[in-house]
Structure formats: structure tokens, C-alpha cells
Design a protein around this motif. Structure first.
Motif, PDB file in Angstrom:
ATOM      1  N   SER A   1       0.832  -1.203   0.000  1.00 41.24           N
ATOM      2  CA  SER A   1       0.000   0.000   0.000  1.00 41.24           C
ATOM      3  C   SER A   1       0.866   1.252   0.000  1.00 41.24           C
ATOM      4  CB  SER A   1      -0.934   0.010   1.215  1.00 41.24           C
ATOM      5  OG  SER A   1      -1.857  -1.055   1.152  1.00 41.24           O
ATOM      6  N   GLY A   2       1.984   1.198   0.739  1.00 41.42           N
ATOM      7  CA  GLY A   2       2.924   2.316   0.726  1.00 41.42           C
ATOM      8  C   GLY A   2       3.514   2.511  -0.656  1.00 41.42           C
ATOM      9  N   ILE A   3       3.865   1.393  -1.300  1.00 48.49           N
ATOM     10  CA  ILE A   3       4.373   1.458  -2.680  1.00 48.49           C
ATOM     11  C   ILE A   3       3.315   2.066  -3.594  1.00 48.49           C
ATOM     12  CG2 ILE A   3       5.112   0.095  -4.662  1.00 48.49           C
ATOM     13  CD1 ILE A   3       7.222   0.255  -2.498  1.00 48.49           C
ATOM     14  N   GLY A   4       2.064   1.624  -3.415  1.00 50.78           N
ATOM     15  CA  GLY A   4       0.979   2.139  -4.226  1.00 50.78           C
ATOM     16  C   GLY A   4       0.788   3.634  -4.049  1.00 50.78           C
ATOM     17  N   ALA A   5       0.953   4.119  -2.810  1.00 49.64           N
ATOM     18  CA  ALA A   5       0.814   5.553  -2.547  1.00 49.64           C
ATOM     19  C   ALA A   5       1.920   6.338  -3.248  1.00 49.64           C
ATOM     20  CB  ALA A   5       0.860   5.812  -1.044  1.00 49.64           C
ATOM     21  N   LEU A   6       3.138   5.818  -3.213  1.00 48.51           N
ATOM     22  CA  LEU A   6       4.251   6.505  -3.871  1.00 48.51           C
ATOM     23  C   LEU A   6       4.036   6.560  -5.383  1.00 48.51           C
ATOM     24  CD1 LEU A   6       7.351   5.094  -1.928  1.00 48.51           C
ATOM     25  CD2 LEU A   6       6.228   7.314  -1.650  1.00 48.51           C
ATOM     26  N   VAL A   7       3.554   5.453  -5.955  1.00 46.65           N
ATOM     27  CA  VAL A   7       3.270   5.436  -7.396  1.00 46.65           C
ATOM     28  C   VAL A   7       2.165   6.437  -7.718  1.00 46.65           C
ATOM     29  CG1 VAL A   7       2.371   4.036  -9.290  1.00 46.65           C
ATOM     30  CG2 VAL A   7       4.024   3.053  -7.699  1.00 46.65           C
ATOM     31  N   GLY A   8       1.154   6.496  -6.843  1.00 49.60           N
ATOM     32  CA  GLY A   8       0.072   7.450  -7.038  1.00 49.60           C
ATOM     33  C   GLY A   8       0.555   8.886  -6.947  1.00 49.60           C
ATOM     34  N   CYS A   9       1.442   9.150  -6.000  1.00 51.58           N
ATOM     35  CA  CYS A   9       2.002  10.501  -5.851  1.00 51.58           C
ATOM     36  C   CYS A   9       2.837  10.890  -7.067  1.00 51.58           C
ATOM     37  CB  CYS A   9       2.847  10.572  -4.582  1.00 51.58           C
ATOM     38  SG  CYS A   9       1.879  10.544  -3.052  1.00 51.58           S
ATOM     39  N   LEU A  10       3.550   9.917  -7.629  1.00 49.58           N
ATOM     40  CA  LEU A  10       4.346  10.191  -8.827  1.00 49.58           C
ATOM     41  C   LEU A  10       3.439  10.628  -9.975  1.00 49.58           C
ATOM     42  CD1 LEU A  10       7.043  10.154 -10.352  1.00 49.58           C
ATOM     43  CD2 LEU A  10       6.653   7.728 -10.822  1.00 49.58           C
ATOM     44  N   LYS A  11       2.316   9.962 -10.137  1.00 48.99           N
ATOM     45  CA  LYS A  11       1.376  10.318 -11.205  1.00 48.99           C
ATOM     46  C   LYS A  11       0.774  11.699 -10.964  1.00 48.99           C
ATOM     47  CE  LYS A  11       0.157   5.524 -12.192  1.00 48.99           C
ATOM     48  NZ  LYS A  11      -0.909   4.498 -12.156  1.00 48.99           N
ATOM     49  N   ILE A  12       0.458  11.998  -9.705  1.00 46.40           N
ATOM     50  CA  ILE A  12      -0.087  13.320  -9.369  1.00 46.40           C
ATOM     51  C   ILE A  12       0.935  14.407  -9.679  1.00 46.40           C
ATOM     52  CG2 ILE A  12      -0.833  14.805  -7.461  1.00 46.40           C
ATOM     53  CD1 ILE A  12      -2.010  12.263  -6.150  1.00 46.40           C
ATOM     54  N   ALA A  13       2.197  14.148  -9.283  1.00 47.00           N
ATOM     55  CA  ALA A  13       3.263  15.123  -9.531  1.00 47.00           C
ATOM     56  C   ALA A  13       3.456  15.346 -11.030  1.00 47.00           C
ATOM     57  CB  ALA A  13       4.559  14.650  -8.883  1.00 47.00           C
ATOM     58  N   GLN A  14       3.449  14.281 -11.794  1.00 46.10           N
ATOM     59  CA  GLN A  14       3.618  14.400 -13.241  1.00 46.10           C
ATOM     60  C   GLN A  14       2.474  15.186 -13.872  1.00 46.10           C
ATOM     61  OE1 GLN A  14       3.970  10.229 -14.252  1.00 46.10           O
ATOM     62  NE2 GLN A  14       6.212  10.241 -14.116  1.00 46.10           N
ATOM     63  N   ALA A  15       1.261  14.976 -13.363  1.00 48.30           N
ATOM     64  CA  ALA A  15       0.105  15.709 -13.887  1.00 48.30           C
ATOM     65  C   ALA A  15       0.224  17.203 -13.619  1.00 48.30           C
ATOM     66  CB  ALA A  15      -1.176  15.160 -13.268  1.00 48.30           C
ATOM     67  N   HIS A  16       0.908  17.564 -12.515  1.00 47.06           N
ATOM     68  CA  HIS A  16       1.105  18.975 -12.165  1.00 47.06           C
ATOM     69  C   HIS A  16       2.458  19.498 -12.652  1.00 47.06           C
ATOM     70  CE1 HIS A  16      -2.211  18.030  -9.410  1.00 47.06           C
ATOM     71  NE2 HIS A  16      -2.399  19.333  -9.272  1.00 47.06           N
TER      72      HIS A  16
END
Length: 320
Positions: free
Chosen positions: A54-69
């Protein structure tokens, strides 16, 4: 988060599991939405010694959010325990990691396994021994049946004997799963033409038109899955575990669903012996996977293997 103009620094907690992960991803999104002047966010994992899927999933999700911004996301000061998890899962190739600021262990400390990130079943030497013995026996059976299966596949629908597909294993690590081909040769290209009858983040169609006549028999008897014993021998899968998802399924996961990746995927499992052919709801798959993790023991694995053998002779047995 500590802000320095267009830069932000966030220090993650010692334990980064599902509870912290969900809250952190929401917080990270709020920061990115609110602070439009950010160009770079640095995540400090130097004090983080326990991270799960789940921690890995959160980091991957944050990476996508950062890329979108259009914000650069940098991982800084990886603790060796977590660094090993990044290396084993291939995340070191996904994230920008500042290797010049690694957290160093005391000289007498040695990291030999990712004990802070693995379910007991992944660390169990007895389970691994069972996998090795079982996979060798399974590969022997595969060798005996290979010629008649290969001939049948070629006569029915000429093309490759084996079908390889990228799946996600422990902690989301990608690997190629192998099966005897049960569909037409260009099945992947035709997938968008087939209706998904399942609910949630997985694909299923009871009467998939891409399945060949021989393929229907192979799936009904689960003979198409025999080559997966090679994945088990390589350590990418286990004889017993959870259903291995595809990368596009992972893309649709909310963070709590990443918990199912805390164990290795299996050739069989709770979903196999409890009517996988009739399961249409992804939430049911999740519940089965989590139940397996909670109830895991070597004896439980052996029971599931025996139940699987019984299921294979049932008229409604069939492949996922």
C-alpha cells in the motif's frame, strides 16, 4: 511539508502502510493542487524502515499526481531496508532517486532480507521448498503433455504454442506469466472488442469469442496453466497465493487494494477453490486475497492445493 520557494521537502513516517499511505496520498494531492509554484518535491524516506504494498501504491500514485502537475518528484535518503524493496520491485527504475544521500546503517548492521516489507509467507523457507518441489513435479508433467497439447493448438489455430503476458507480483513487481495459448494468435489486439462482464479492476468474459476450441478444453481442465510452474520455480509466483493482476488493473487500484500484493501471486488460491469461474465482482476477489493473507500457514497452503485438485475434476472448473 517544509517549503523552500519552488521546492518542497516531506519526511515520511517510520511505518508507511495502508493507514499512513491513504492519508499521505490525499495530503500530497492537496499540496500539489494548492501550491501551483512548486517545481520539485523531495520525499525523505531515510527514517522509513517499514513499507508495504500500500505504501508502494501511494508513492506510485504521488508520482502520477506530480507528473500531472508538472512537478519533479525525487526520493531522497532511502533507508537500506526500503532501498532493497525498491531494487527488488524495480521501482528504482521508476523514481528519481538521489543516491548521493543514502541513509547509512551502523557498521555492525546487515540487511539480508526485506523483513520490513514482506508477509511471512514470502519469507518462509518451507513454503519456498514446497514451491520448488511442486514446480519440478509440475514441469515434469508439462514435459509429458507438451507434444499433444502443442499439436492440438497448432491444428486448431496455427501460431505460438505459449502465451506470455506481463503481470504484477509481490509489491507490484512485473514479470511475464506463461500459459499454453488458449486464444487466437492476435487475442490481445482484439481485447477492446470483447465486453468485460466483471465488475471492478479485472477483465472477464464467460464466452470470450477469442478462445479457440482447444483453448476451451485447456481452460476447462486448467492445462493451459501448466507452464506457470516455470514462474513458480523462478520465484515469481508461488503454488498458492493471490490472483496475479495485469498492469492495467493495477492502474485502477485505490491504495487499500494494493494490500493484495503483499504476497506472491499463486497458481491457485482462495479464488481458485471458491468458484473463480463464476466470480464477477472484484471486491470479492479482494476479500478472498486478504482472507488468504490472514489465514496463511503452510498447512493452509497444502489444504488449498488438495482442494484445487478436487476442483479441477469438477465440471464447472475453469480458468480465470
Amino acid at each position: 511539508m517544509t517549503s523552500f520557494g519552488e521546492y518542497g521537502l516531506v519526511q515520511l513516517s517510520k511505518n508507511f502502510t495502508v493507514t499512513q499511505a491513504v492519508a499521505f496520498k490525499d495530503y500530497f494531492k492537496q499540496v500539489c493542487d494548492r501550491q501551483s509554484d512548486l517545481n520539485q518535491i523531495v520525499l525523505d524516506l531515510g527514517q522509513t524502515t517499514f513499507i508495504d504494498s500500500s505504501g508502494i501504491g501511494a508513492l506510485v500514485g504521488c508520482l502520477k499526481i506530480a507528473q500531472a502537475h508538472q512537478i519533479e518528484l525525487v526520493i531522497w535518503s532511502l533507508h537500506p531496508q526500503v532501498k532493497m524493496a525498491f531494487e527488488l520491485t524495480g521501482l528504482k527504475d521508476v523514481f528519481t532517486i538521489d543516491m548521493g544521500t543514502e541513509c547509512l546503517l551502523a557498521p555492525e548492521t546487515e540487511v539480508t532480507e526485506v523483513s520490513g516489507t514482506t508477509h511471512p509467507s514470502v519469507r518462509s523457507p518451507l513454503k519456498r521448498l514446497l514451491d520448488i518441489v511442486g514446480s519440478l513435479v509440475g514441469l515434469g508433467i508439462t514435459a509429458v503433455l507438451f507434444l499433444p497439447i502443442a499439436i492440438a493448438i497448432q491444428i486448431d489455430n496455427p501460431g505460438p504454442i505459449f502465451f506470455g503476458q506481463i503481470r504484477c507480483g509481490w509489491m507490484g513487481k512485473r514479470f511475464k506469466i506463461w500459459k499454453f495459448r488458449s486464444m487466437v494468435a492476435n487475442a490481445e489486439a482484439l481485447k477492446h472488442q470483447v465486453k468485460n462482464e466483471a465488475e471492478g479492476a479485472f477483465f472477464k468474459n464467460k464466452n470470450d469469442p477469442r478462445v479457440t476450441r482447444v483453448g476451451k478444453f485447456l481452460r476447462r481442465t486448467s492445462l493451459d496453466e501448466l507452464p506457470q510452474f516455470w514462474n513458480v520455480l523462478r520465484g515469481e509466483m508461488s503454488l498458492v497465493g493471490t490472483r496475479p493482476p495485469t498492469p492495467d488493473e493495477i492502474e485502477r487500484y485505490e491504495i487499500p487494494k494494493w494490500q493484495r500484493l503483499d504476497v506472491k501471486p499463486g497458481m491457485t488460491g482462495e479464488w481458485q477453490v471458491n468458484g473463480r469461474s463464476s466470480i464477477r465482482d472484484f471486491e470479492t476477489v479482494i476479500q478472498m486475497d486478504l482472507r488468504y493473507q490472514e489465514n496463511w500457514s503452510l498447512l493452509h497452503d497444502i489444504k488449498l492445493i488438495l482442494k484445487t485438485i478436487v476442483v479441477l475434476f469438477h465440471k464447472n472448473a475453469g480458468a480465470m
